[in-house]
Design an enzyme around this catalytic site. Structure first.
Site, PDB file in Angstrom:
ATOM      1  N   GLY A  82       0.856  -1.183   0.000  1.00 26.52           N
ATOM      2  CA  GLY A  82       0.000   0.000   0.000  1.00 26.52           C
ATOM      3  C   GLY A  82       0.888   1.226   0.000  1.00 26.52           C
ATOM      4  N   GLY A 129       0.374  -4.943   0.682  1.00 25.08           N
ATOM      5  CA  GLY A 129      -0.836  -4.658  -0.094  1.00 25.08           C
ATOM      6  C   GLY A 129      -0.885  -5.386  -1.432  1.00 25.08           C
ATOM      7  N   GLU A 152       5.359  -5.990   7.168  1.00 22.50           N
ATOM      8  CA  GLU A 152       4.835  -4.870   7.987  1.00 22.50           C
ATOM      9  C   GLU A 152       5.401  -4.808   9.400  1.00 22.50           C
ATOM     10  OE1 GLU A 152       2.942  -7.032   6.219  1.00 22.50           O
ATOM     11  OE2 GLU A 152       1.571  -5.895   4.929  1.00 22.50           O
ATOM     12  N   ASP A 160      -1.815  -6.824   7.430  1.00 22.19           N
ATOM     13  CA  ASP A 160      -3.233  -6.530   7.190  1.00 22.19           C
ATOM     14  C   ASP A 160      -3.646  -7.066   5.815  1.00 22.19           C
ATOM     15  OD1 ASP A 160      -1.783  -4.641   5.755  1.00 22.19           O
ATOM     16  OD2 ASP A 160      -3.177  -3.010   6.172  1.00 22.19           O
TER      17      ASP A 160
HETATM   18  C1  QUE Z   1       7.035  -2.713   4.825  1.00 22.15           C
HETATM   19  C2  QUE Z   1       5.931  -2.390   4.090  1.00 22.15           C
HETATM   20  C3  QUE Z   1       6.021  -1.655   2.908  1.00 22.15           C
HETATM   21  C4  QUE Z   1       7.292  -1.256   2.490  1.00 22.15           C
HETATM   22  C5  QUE Z   1       8.416  -1.579   3.235  1.00 22.15           C
HETATM   23  C6  QUE Z   1       8.271  -2.303   4.405  1.00 22.15           C
HETATM   24  C7  QUE Z   1       4.897  -1.279   2.111  1.00 22.15           C
HETATM   25  C8  QUE Z   1       5.128  -0.492   0.944  1.00 22.15           C
HETATM   26  C9  QUE Z   1       6.430  -0.124   0.578  1.00 22.15           C
HETATM   27  C10 QUE Z   1       6.752   0.677  -0.565  1.00 22.15           C
HETATM   28  C11 QUE Z   1       7.799   0.316  -1.400  1.00 22.15           C
HETATM   29  C12 QUE Z   1       8.143   1.093  -2.505  1.00 22.15           C
HETATM   30  C13 QUE Z   1       7.454   2.253  -2.764  1.00 22.15           C
HETATM   31  C14 QUE Z   1       6.406   2.626  -1.919  1.00 22.15           C
HETATM   32  C15 QUE Z   1       6.064   1.858  -0.839  1.00 22.15           C
HETATM   33  O1  QUE Z   1       7.471  -0.527   1.348  1.00 22.15           O
HETATM   34  O2  QUE Z   1       3.734  -1.630   2.448  1.00 22.15           O
HETATM   35  O3  QUE Z   1       5.728   3.753  -2.201  1.00 22.15           O
HETATM   36  O4  QUE Z   1       7.779   3.051  -3.849  1.00 22.15           O
HETATM   37  O5  QUE Z   1       4.094  -0.106   0.181  1.00 22.15           O
HETATM   38  O6  QUE Z   1       9.365  -2.615   5.146  1.00 22.15           O
HETATM   39  O7  QUE Z   1       4.695  -2.785   4.507  1.00 22.15           O
END
Ligand code: QUE
Length: 369
Positions: A82, A129, A152, A160
């Site tokens: 997400g 997500g 997470e 989740d």
């Molecule tokens: C745990 C997470 C997420 C994460 C890193 C974690 C997560 C998530 C992102 C993420 C990665 C690259 C992106 C971005 C978000 O990293 O849920 O916008 O460009 O979306 O350790 O839960």
């Protein structure tokens, strides 16, 4: 070239469900096609994408021409999670992103109850997500490029998007291992644990899509295309260790089991102990308690369908999300991992014995003894 580009021919129509340049939709023959198009952000799900995807699925559910839905990501990710950076900013400005989570979870439930084959091509990074928009669907195809994790606990949140419906049901407490440590796995572990339903070489995806467009049934196609299935990547001894240590009734006892195995010379147990020691204590306790409760509920309600159990879990997950979005660790975690990139979140509370879970989780915990 992306593998479904051949579907964007004269027989394919582009549809607009409000995804702008973040998510595109097409109808081609018997297929509704969803593509996540934020490759630079590893296709992390924005609120806009969630709402657009829901509109598309509701539309296709009632279109008799559409026999199945395919979802895929552009670039090297299926979907990294997400958009937790947006959720971080919203919470920091005093307005936690409750709507985003509510809408995302409703989408996860829709996928779990969908009336047509829902075929997710997990041909790359699939985390958090991204698992939520794939694992509840009928067909989860992994490839040699799949990297799967529920990370997470490393950002002070919890598994989740329906994680509490699918992870506790995996064999040998493998889902406890995934959710608590946040470890990344590949196609063999995905397939053999049941996270994935099928494994294909990435180069076979074009044929799969072409035949789905032509109206062949997914199971007919896939039964003829199956590779010799990839074996587990995780050694049997390590899976047995995980099964044994996470059999405990609490996270504290589970960790004590890993410490004891490490002291007896098990190197994997030492590694797992080290990883759990870096995770948010609040996350660890919340995830373990949530999984224990989900498992007890499943055992007591075996007649319920998967989607009925998913609905129940999503209600509990939403209540937990609201609480964690008002707490400390989510902001410490996202801040350290994704904003400042120091990689060293400072958790508060700092140890498991100081963690106070919300009443609705502790009550259930007590009830189970
Ligand atoms: C745990 C997470 C997420 C994460 C890193 C974690 C997560 C998530 C992102 C993420 C990665 C690259 C992106 C971005 C978000 O990293 O849920 O916008 O460009 O979306 O350790 O839960």
């Amino acid at each position: 070239m992306d593998r479904t580009d051949h579907m964007r021919d004269e027989n394919s129509v582009t549809l607009d469900f409000g995804g702008d340049d973040e998510m595109t939709f097409a109808q081609s023959g018997a297929v509704g096609l969803i593509r996540l198009t934020r490759p630079k952000a590893l296709n992390a799900l924005t609120h806009k994408m969630v709402l657009a995807m829901e509109r598309a699925l509701l539309h296709w559910a009632d279109d008799p021409q559409v026999k199945s839905v395919i979802v895929e990501g552009e670039g090297r990710a299926f979907c990294a999670g997400g958009d937790v950076v947006a959720a971080y900013n919203a919470g920091k400005s005093g307005k936690p992103a409750y709507d985003f989570f509510q809408d995302e979870y409703r989408l996860n439930r829709l996928i779990g109850a969908y009336n047509k084959p829902y075929i997710a091509l997990l041909n790359g990074i699939t985390m958090g997500g991204g698992a939520g928009i794939s694992v509840h669907g009928s067909h989860r195809i992994v490839t040699e490029n799949t990297l799967f994790a529920m990370p997470e606990s490393g950002i002070g949140f919890f598994t989740d998007v329906g994680g509490s419906a699918f992870l506790p049901a995996l064999p040998q407490r493998f889902g406890f291992y995934l959710g608590l440590t946040g470890s990344t796995i590949r196609w063999g572990d995905c397939l053999n644990s049941g996270i994935a339903t099928h494994a294909l070489q990435a180069e076979q995806l074009t044929e799969l899509c072409t035949r789905l467009v032509a109206g062949e049934k997914p199971d007919d196609i896939l039964s003829g295309m199956q590779l010799s299935a990839p074996d587990w990547e995780m050694p049997e001894a390590d899976r047995a260790l995980v099964a044994r240590c996470f059999e405990a009734r609490t996270i504290e006892q589970s960790i004590a089991n890993f410490v004891q195995a490490a002291e007896a010379g098990d190197e994997k147990a030492a590694t797992i102990t080290g990883v759990l020691g870096k995770r948010s204590p609040t996350s660890l306790k919340a995830i373990f308690t949530l999984f224990q409760d989900a498992e007890a509920f499943s055992r007591a309600n075996k007649e319920l369908s998967y989607s009925a159990r998913l609905d129940r879990q999503m209600q509990i997950e939403y209540a937990l999300a609201e609480i964690l979005l008002q707490g400390h660790d989510f902001y410490a975690g996202v801040g350290a991992v994704l904003i400042d990139k120091t990689g060293n979140p400072v958790w508060n509370p700092a140890s498991l014995d100081q963690v106070q879970l919300p009443d609705f989780l502790t009550l259930k915990d007590n009830k189970q003894g």
